[in-house]
Design an enzyme around this catalytic site. Structure first.
Site, PDB file in Angstrom:
ATOM      1  N   HIS A   9      13.995   4.626  23.190  1.00  0.00           N
ATOM      2  CA  HIS A   9      12.765   5.412  23.376  1.00  0.00           C
ATOM      3  C   HIS A   9      12.994   6.816  22.843  1.00  0.00           C
ATOM      4  CE1 HIS A   9      10.541   3.079  26.796  1.00  0.00           C
ATOM      5  NE2 HIS A   9      10.938   2.286  25.826  1.00  0.00           N
ATOM      6  N   PRO A  53      16.592  10.366  41.636  1.00  0.00           N
ATOM      7  CA  PRO A  53      16.465   9.568  40.408  1.00  0.00           C
ATOM      8  C   PRO A  53      15.476  10.127  39.377  1.00  0.00           C
ATOM      9  CG  PRO A  53      15.429   8.446  42.272  1.00  0.00           C
ATOM     10  CD  PRO A  53      16.127   9.634  42.829  1.00  0.00           C
ATOM     11  N   LYS A  61      19.550  10.462  35.921  1.00  0.00           N
ATOM     12  CA  LYS A  61      20.881  10.986  35.576  1.00  0.00           C
ATOM     13  C   LYS A  61      22.057  10.316  36.294  1.00  0.00           C
ATOM     14  CE  LYS A  61      19.942  13.977  32.502  1.00  0.00           C
ATOM     15  NZ  LYS A  61      19.555  13.032  31.464  1.00  0.00           N
ATOM     16  N   TYR A  76      16.949  15.714  29.243  1.00  0.00           N
ATOM     17  CA  TYR A  76      16.638  14.314  29.548  1.00  0.00           C
ATOM     18  C   TYR A  76      17.510  13.361  28.722  1.00  0.00           C
ATOM     19  CZ  TYR A  76      13.767  10.293  30.877  1.00  0.00           C
ATOM     20  OH  TYR A  76      13.337   9.091  31.394  1.00  0.00           O
ATOM     21  N   TYR A 106       5.741   9.627  33.847  1.00  0.00           N
ATOM     22  CA  TYR A 106       6.048  10.353  35.085  1.00  0.00           C
ATOM     23  C   TYR A 106       4.757  11.035  35.516  1.00  0.00           C
ATOM     24  CZ  TYR A 106      11.097   9.884  34.106  1.00  0.00           C
ATOM     25  OH  TYR A 106      12.357   9.403  33.873  1.00  0.00           O
TER      26      TYR A 106
HETATM   27  P1  RFL Z   1      27.947   2.452  42.604  1.00  0.00           P
HETATM   28  O1  RFL Z   1      27.023   1.780  41.656  1.00  0.00           O
HETATM   29  O2  RFL Z   1      27.452   2.770  43.963  1.00  0.00           O
HETATM   30  O3  RFL Z   1      29.254   1.541  42.701  1.00  0.00           O
HETATM   31  C1  RFL Z   1      30.242   1.745  43.685  1.00  0.00           C
HETATM   32  C2  RFL Z   1      30.943   0.424  43.944  1.00  0.00           C
HETATM   33  O4  RFL Z   1      31.968   0.622  44.918  1.00  0.00           O
HETATM   34  C3  RFL Z   1      31.927  -0.431  45.877  1.00  0.00           C
HETATM   35  N1  RFL Z   1      32.522   0.068  47.140  1.00  0.00           N
HETATM   36  C4  RFL Z   1      33.787  -0.172  47.493  1.00  0.00           C
HETATM   37  N2  RFL Z   1      34.759  -0.874  46.872  1.00  0.00           N
HETATM   38  C5  RFL Z   1      35.971  -0.937  47.508  1.00  0.00           C
HETATM   39  N3  RFL Z   1      36.215  -0.324  48.704  1.00  0.00           N
HETATM   40  C6  RFL Z   1      35.279   0.389  49.330  1.00  0.00           C
HETATM   41  N4  RFL Z   1      35.539   1.000  50.484  1.00  0.00           N
HETATM   42  C7  RFL Z   1      33.993   0.493  48.725  1.00  0.00           C
HETATM   43  N5  RFL Z   1      32.838   1.103  49.061  1.00  0.00           N
HETATM   44  C8  RFL Z   1      31.965   0.849  48.093  1.00  0.00           C
HETATM   45  C9  RFL Z   1      30.436  -0.762  45.999  1.00  0.00           C
HETATM   46  O5  RFL Z   1      30.238  -2.080  46.500  1.00  0.00           O
HETATM   47  C10 RFL Z   1      29.991  -0.623  44.529  1.00  0.00           C
HETATM   48  O6  RFL Z   1      30.107  -1.832  43.823  1.00  0.00           O
HETATM   49  O7  RFL Z   1      28.514   3.831  42.004  1.00  0.00           O
HETATM   50  P2  RFL Z   1      28.880   4.230  40.468  1.00  0.00           P
HETATM   51  O8  RFL Z   1      29.693   3.155  39.825  1.00  0.00           O
HETATM   52  O9  RFL Z   1      29.372   5.616  40.563  1.00  0.00           O
HETATM   53  O10 RFL Z   1      27.470   4.217  39.703  1.00  0.00           O
HETATM   54  C11 RFL Z   1      26.446   5.120  40.033  1.00  0.00           C
HETATM   55  C12 RFL Z   1      25.057   4.494  39.797  1.00  0.00           C
HETATM   56  O11 RFL Z   1      24.997   3.243  40.440  1.00  0.00           O
HETATM   57  C13 RFL Z   1      23.923   5.403  40.300  1.00  0.00           C
HETATM   58  O12 RFL Z   1      24.198   6.752  40.049  1.00  0.00           O
HETATM   59  C14 RFL Z   1      22.567   5.051  39.641  1.00  0.00           C
HETATM   60  O13 RFL Z   1      22.126   3.789  40.039  1.00  0.00           O
HETATM   61  C15 RFL Z   1      21.499   6.108  39.992  1.00  0.00           C
HETATM   62  N6  RFL Z   1      20.161   5.792  39.455  1.00  0.00           N
HETATM   63  C16 RFL Z   1      19.846   6.073  38.140  1.00  0.00           C
HETATM   64  N7  RFL Z   1      20.773   6.568  37.291  1.00  0.00           N
HETATM   65  C17 RFL Z   1      20.487   6.778  35.976  1.00  0.00           C
HETATM   66  O14 RFL Z   1      21.367   7.246  35.233  1.00  0.00           O
HETATM   67  N8  RFL Z   1      19.252   6.456  35.427  1.00  0.00           N
HETATM   68  C18 RFL Z   1      18.260   5.943  36.208  1.00  0.00           C
HETATM   69  O15 RFL Z   1      17.210   5.623  35.671  1.00  0.00           O
HETATM   70  C19 RFL Z   1      18.527   5.766  37.617  1.00  0.00           C
HETATM   71  N9  RFL Z   1      17.592   5.252  38.424  1.00  0.00           N
HETATM   72  C20 RFL Z   1      19.187   5.240  40.282  1.00  0.00           C
HETATM   73  C21 RFL Z   1      17.898   4.984  39.735  1.00  0.00           C
HETATM   74  C22 RFL Z   1      19.453   4.922  41.620  1.00  0.00           C
HETATM   75  C23 RFL Z   1      18.471   4.390  42.414  1.00  0.00           C
HETATM   76  N10 RFL Z   1      18.807   4.075  43.763  1.00  0.00           N
HETATM   77  C24 RFL Z   1      18.530   2.829  44.357  1.00  0.00           C
HETATM   78  C25 RFL Z   1      19.704   4.939  44.504  1.00  0.00           C
HETATM   79  C26 RFL Z   1      16.894   4.454  40.506  1.00  0.00           C
HETATM   80  C27 RFL Z   1      17.155   4.185  41.867  1.00  0.00           C
HETATM   81  C28 RFL Z   1      16.004   3.658  42.677  1.00  0.00           C
HETATM   82  C1  PHB Z   2      14.042   3.080  36.325  1.00  0.00           C
HETATM   83  O1  PHB Z   2      13.547   2.421  35.396  1.00  0.00           O
HETATM   84  O2  PHB Z   2      14.533   2.518  37.329  1.00  0.00           O
HETATM   85  C2  PHB Z   2      13.993   4.551  36.281  1.00  0.00           C
HETATM   86  C3  PHB Z   2      13.617   5.185  35.101  1.00  0.00           C
HETATM   87  C4  PHB Z   2      13.569   6.568  35.044  1.00  0.00           C
HETATM   88  C5  PHB Z   2      13.902   7.301  36.159  1.00  0.00           C
HETATM   89  C6  PHB Z   2      14.314   6.679  37.338  1.00  0.00           C
HETATM   90  C7  PHB Z   2      14.359   5.292  37.395  1.00  0.00           C
HETATM   91  O3  PHB Z   2      13.820   8.661  36.111  1.00  0.00           O
END
Ligand code: RFL
Ligand code: PHB
Length: 389
Positions: free
Chosen positions: A72, A292, A296, A384, A200
């Site tokens: 995109h 979110p 980032k 972004y 957004y």
């Molecule tokens: P994770 O993905 O939480 O993975 C951590 C792993 O560690 C395990 N764990 C353990 N393992 C061993 N011993 C323990 N004691 C443990 N405790 C936990 C867990 O089971 C898991 O498998 O962290 P990591 O790898 O740092 O990754 C970070 C990302 O997952 C997170 O920042 C993103 O999902 C945030 N996020 C977004 N990020 C973006 O860059 N672009 C996006 O569009 C975006 N959208 C989002 C998001 C997060 C969201 N939620 C649900 C919080 C949208 C949403 C709705």
């Molecule tokens: C997503 O597609 O889950 C998403 C995209 C952009 C954002 C946050 C989440 O800023």
């Protein structure tokens, strides 16, 4: 068991670090608390910065992303007065890639399997020992049996609720936190996305986001109060509220369909400094959380991985013992840049419960600047698509 780098957590950060280190000839063992199926069922991020895309390629795990991801080069902002586009090429020469975190994680697991990396899942009671000395170790139980990994370094990639960050003594840790008085209710649906690029929406009823995973899979979010419970929102209520908050022309053609997943995410900004304690290095959500809105979180996890990968290879392969000393400061500079941007986008687009008429006018004025000033859009585009390293 013995290895060079023990990695705790098999989310995107742990897997990507393990993949890069293994390919550089550095031995790792990764321990994950949950089953692989559980990790792969989590629906989270959807937008990858260009540097995250490049790191996936460098890790030898980018082939499916390059085939199936959607590049995109802009996104849309919707206001009470209409919708305008932020063209990323106005501010920088970069794009983002729409590719789900679930797919990226699957690709990394497949790449790890292909090179025969050691991943131990369903590890219970993971604990870190001796991280401030020369001989750290990790203990856990697998199928009830106690296990121990002796290693040179530990990478704590175990997310916000993991065991790594609390290992750093409370007196050493400095935590910064801001909790927002709302959450996002998200819905994934096998329908045609609302528009070609993300929307957004700033709306009097609250923020909304129209995103996607592919040409036939949509991801939508609406701002809800912190007290909201997912079981109180029927699919019908969700679609109704989403339509009210999106521009009328988009709502009129919105394809409505079944919900594959529906969940609420609270919004917070959080940073724990420093990201190093002795031979322990904290990476990704274990060290910081962003709301979110700026997309980032996953991208910051990837940039931490890049810094730690560079430092570990410099130390282990080239004997540059100082490289690891710079990890925390280098990572934190970029993290605070993304913190600021995520806070700014969150403040710009949401309705706050205590928002005064004055606050409202400031929000509208800022949106007007973005609509009319190319330099304002350029600053947004640079942030972004990803700040430089
Ligand atoms: P994770 O993905 O939480 O993975 C951590 C792993 O560690 C395990 N764990 C353990 N393992 C061993 N011993 C323990 N004691 C443990 N405790 C936990 C867990 O089971 C898991 O498998 O962290 P990591 O790898 O740092 O990754 C970070 C990302 O997952 C997170 O920042 C993103 O999902 C945030 N996020 C977004 N990020 C973006 O860059 N672009 C996006 O569009 C975006 N959208 C989002 C998001 C997060 C969201 N939620 C649900 C919080 C949208 C949403 C709705
Ligand atoms: C997503 O597609 O889950 C998403 C995209 C952009 C954002 C946050 C989440 O800023």
């Amino acid at each position: 068991m013995k290895t060079q780098v023990a990695i705790i957590g098999g989310g995107p950060a742990g897997l990507l670090l393990s993949q890069l280190l293994n390919r550089a000839g550095i031995a790792t063992i990764l321990v994950e608390k949950h089953s692989r199926a559980h990790v792969l069922a989590r629906i989270r991020a959807g937008v990858l910065e260009q540097s995250t895309v490049e790191l996936m390629r460098e890790a030898g795990a980018g082939a499916r992303m390059d085939r199936e991801g959607l590049p995109h080069d802009g996104c849309n902002l919707s206001t009470a007065h209409g919708m305008f586009r932020v063209d990323f090429s106005e501010g920088c020469n970069a794009q983002v890639m729409v590719y789900g975190q679930t797919e990226l994680t699957k690709d990394l697991y497949d790449a790890q399997d292909a090179i025969g990396a050691t991943i131990i899942d369903e590890a219970e009671d993971v604990a870190l020992h001796g991280v401030d000395g020369d001989a750290p170790s990790v203990t856990f139980r697998k199928n009830g049996a106690p296990q121990r990994i002796d290693c040179d370094y530990i990478a704590g990639c175990d997310g916000f609720h993991g065991a790594s960050r609390p290992t750093i003594p409370a007196g050493v840790r400095h935590e910064f936190e801001k909790v927002y008085p709302f959450g996002w209710l998200g819905l994934l649906s096998p329908t045609r996305p609302a528009a070609k690029e993300l929307i957004y929406a700033n709306h009097p009823r609250g923020f909304a986001l129209a995103s996607m995973r592919s040409h036939s899979l949509s991801r939508y979010y609406i701002q809800v109060p912190s007290s909201a419970r997912v079981e109180d929102w029927s699919d019908e209520d969700f679609w109704g509220e989403l339509k009210r908050r999106l521009p009328a022309s988009v709502a009129a053609t919105l394809e409505i369909g079944p919900s594959i997943e529906k969940s609420i995410a609270p919004l917070r900004s959080f940073v724990s400094e420093p990201m190093r304690w002795g031979r322990l290095f904290i990476v990704g959500d274990a060290a910081h959380i962003v709301p979110p809105t700026g997309a980032k979180g996953l991208n910051l996890a990837a940039s931490d991985v890049r810094y730690l990968y560079e430092a570990l290879t410099a130390t282990i392969l080239n004997g540059d013992v100082q490289a690891l000393d710079h990890y925390s400061d280098r990572a934190l500079t970029r993290i605070w840049g993304a913190m600021r941007f995520s806070w700014w986008m969150t403040s710009l687009l949401h309705r706050f419960p205590d928002q005064s008429d004055f606050d409202q006018k400031i929000q509208e004025s800022e949106l007007h600047q973005l609509e009319t000033l190319q330099s304002a859009r350029a600053t947004m585009a640079i942030n972004y698509t990803g700040l430089p390293y």
